[in-house]
Design an enzyme around this catalytic site. Sequence first.
Site, short mmCIF file in Angstrom:
data_model
loop_
_atom_site.label_atom_id
_atom_site.label_comp_id
_atom_site.label_asym_id
_atom_site.label_seq_id
_atom_site.Cartn_x
_atom_site.Cartn_y
_atom_site.Cartn_z
CG ASP A 12 40.88 6.25 66.13
OD1 ASP A 12 41.40 6.34 65.89
OD2 ASP A 12 39.63 6.61 65.40
CB ILE A 13 42.79 11.55 65.22
CG1 ILE A 13 44.23 11.30 66.29
CG2 ILE A 13 41.93 12.73 64.69
CD1 ILE A 13 45.59 11.89 65.58
CG ASP A 66 43.70 7.30 63.90
OD1 ASP A 66 43.57 6.43 63.24
OD2 ASP A 66 42.69 8.32 63.48
#
Length: 127
Positions: free
Chosen positions: A44-45, A88
Amino acid sequence: MKEEHDRSEQLLLNILPEPIARRLKFQEEVIADNYQSATILFADIVGFTQFSSGIPPQELVRVLNIYFTEFDRLSRLHEIEKIKTIGDAYMCAAGLSGKKSDATAMVKAAYEMKDFMKTAQYEKEAN
């Protein structure tokens, strides 16, 4: 007609792993497999929500495409199967290709993904 068929084949392979796409084409009723061992990565960004609120949607999609294209390349390099992307988030698994789950390959891929993201962050800040 052949061009449309080839395009739909490529789209299917872009969405699904090749063995699953093949099974779907031959209309197997249930596609469920059992794996004794697998290693899952969920990436996950960090800061994505704040980042995404400050840029146009076209730019956001372009940036995500750059990131996930590299993640896909690293997955192929380490023989890891991409499961899905949502926003994301990137999810992939090792051990689904009939081989024993290779957690080491997943860790190497994860570190390379992290290094890529650091480099991308430095480039973004430089610009």
